[in-house]
Enzyme design. Structure first.
Site, mmCIF file in Angstrom:
data_model
loop_
_atom_site.group_PDB
_atom_site.id
_atom_site.type_symbol
_atom_site.label_atom_id
_atom_site.label_comp_id
_atom_site.label_asym_id
_atom_site.label_seq_id
_atom_site.Cartn_x
_atom_site.Cartn_y
_atom_site.Cartn_z
ATOM 1 N N ASP A 83 0.649 13.370 22.527
ATOM 2 C CA ASP A 83 -0.119 14.013 22.949
ATOM 3 C C ASP A 83 0.093 13.324 24.093
ATOM 4 O OD1 ASP A 83 -0.990 11.913 21.262
ATOM 5 O OD2 ASP A 83 -3.601 13.153 21.594
ATOM 6 N N GLU A 178 -2.519 11.327 18.505
ATOM 7 C CA GLU A 178 -3.459 9.728 19.053
ATOM 8 C C GLU A 178 -4.407 9.653 20.288
ATOM 9 O OE1 GLU A 178 -3.250 5.613 20.350
ATOM 10 O OE2 GLU A 178 -3.332 7.488 21.910
#
Length: 413
Positions: A83, A178
């Protein structure tokens, strides 16, 4: 050793896929678009010859490179996240390639006059005569952490294509979310089944980190009372003015823009309010656990003292721990840091061992039983329009992964 053109193309392919995560969505993953890259990676890992490739229901991708040794060595792992930060747009990323950079200003966007300059970012001067990949000035780049993803895939492909390089069993994992603090929440350490791992999620070439902040969030809710301002004397309670007093009571020198190294801080990152109610959102950070606890206590004490002075309980503080300093879990197995440092020196990379002024998946994974130091991925200026990565740094990071794999095989022979 590593094909420069191929690693560049792989990285650009990854960053042009929007995988921005969402801190306000409790779903896992927090955005559907993270599946797009996850599925591409699943297919690519199978194509390059990885084994046990699995994309699970929570968007974690795990895979195995089997040992090519005739003796047993520890299973190690490498981890990166797919991400990108919600702090700045990750949609429609249009990378620009700057060949043979000469230390000059880089015009990212001529129309909007957005310039990446060494006058503002002097670390650019470290990379003269190298190839830089930048943004077009309208989005972030996504080197955090698609550079790490690129490096892990490239290293695994290289090891598969060069069986003469001896290595033990290697496990890899790419995590979602994350950037919103959830990357390790559903990470199955038991299934990963490695003795230790490394996150490829650092910045400048040479970075090697095994200390990070202890971290907490603090939400301060201040309740007021709205009445007609013409008849407000002795009746109105303006929550915004009380909020201003609270903010003033927090140490003004202990903020991100005035601290560095091991210095902790209080960071007010969001404020919403009107007369009736104001909400302040802080993050609290410190490497020292005792000081970290004192910081949390101070936030509560300010509220307690102000409520006492006001004669009413108008201020409510909610503090939640987010992650802790992985140093506690890594120091007992410090040899895993020493191996990475040794490999960097073998590759003529100067190790930059320093504390992380933030957190990584590795901090949470270390507390889940998987000691996990952090290694540079090469990017700079994360989470914004001035993000860039030198291709040569990605190549070196890939070589570090290969070198660690080989070094573990040597040390345990």
């Amino acid at each position: 050793m590593i094909d420069k053109k191929k690693i560049t193309e792989r990285f650009i392919n990854y960053v042009t896929i929007n995988t921005e995560s969402d801190p306000n969505n409790p779903a896992f993953p927090s955005t559907e678009n993270q599946w797009n890259l996850a599925k591409i990676l699943e297919k690519e890992l199978i194509e390059i010859g990885m084994q046990d490739v699995e994309l699970d229901d929570n968007c974690y991708i795990m895979a195995t490179l089997p040992s090519n040794l005739d003796y047993k060595v520890p299973t190690i792992g490498f981890v990166a996240h797919i991400d990108t930060s919600p702090d700045f747009s990750g949609a429609n990323v249009k990378p620009k390639i700057v060949e043979n950079y000469q230390g000059n200003d880089i015009v990212l966007n001529e129309e909007q006059q957005i310039i990446l300059s060494p006058n503002d970012f002097d670390d650019l001067l470290l990379y003269k005569r190298q190839t830089l990949i930048t943004t077009d000035g309208t989005t972030l780049l996504g080197a955090d952490d698609k550079a790490g993803v690129t490096e892990i895939v490239s290293a695994m492909e290289y090891l598969i294509q060069h069986p003469e390089i001896k290595h033990g069993k290697i496990r890899i994992c790419f995590t979602p979310d994350e950037e919103v603090g959830k990357g390790a929440h559903l990470f199955n350490v038991e299934k990963f089944d490695a003795e230790w791992a490394y996150t490829m999620d650092g910045s400048q070439i040479g970075e090697l980190e095994y200390e990070n902040f202890n971290a907490a969030s603090a939400k301060i809710t201040i309740n007021g009372k709205i009445v007609h301002p013409g008849y407000a004397k002795g009746k109105m309670i303006n929550s915004m003015l009380i909020a201003n007093e609270y903010i003033s009571a927090v140490p003004s020198d202990e903020v991100p823009e005035k601290t560095e190294g091991y210095e902790g801080f209080f960071h007010l990152h969001d404020l919403k309010g009107d007369v009736e109610q104001t909400v302040l959102e802080y993050i609290i950070r410190d490497h020292d656990f005792d000081v970290f606890e004192k910081r949390k206590y101070l936030m509560q004490k300010i509220a307690f003292d102000m409520n006492k002075q006001l004669g009413k309980e108008l201020i409510h503080v909610e503090i939640k721990n987010q992650y802790f300093n992985m140093k506690e879990k890594v120091l007992p197995v410090k040899h895993i840091v020493d191996i990475a440092e040794e490999v960097m020196k073998d590759l003529d990379i100067k190790p930059l061992i320093k504390p992380i002024r933030g957190g990584t998946d590795g901090s949470q994974l270390s507390f889940k039983g998987l000691p996990c130091p952090n290694i540079f991925a090469g990017g700079h200026n994360f989470h914004g329009r001035f993000e860039y990565v030198p291709v040569e740094s990605m190549i070196k990071a890939t070589e570090v992964i290969i070198g660690i794999s080989e070094k573990v095989a040597e040390k345990y022979s």
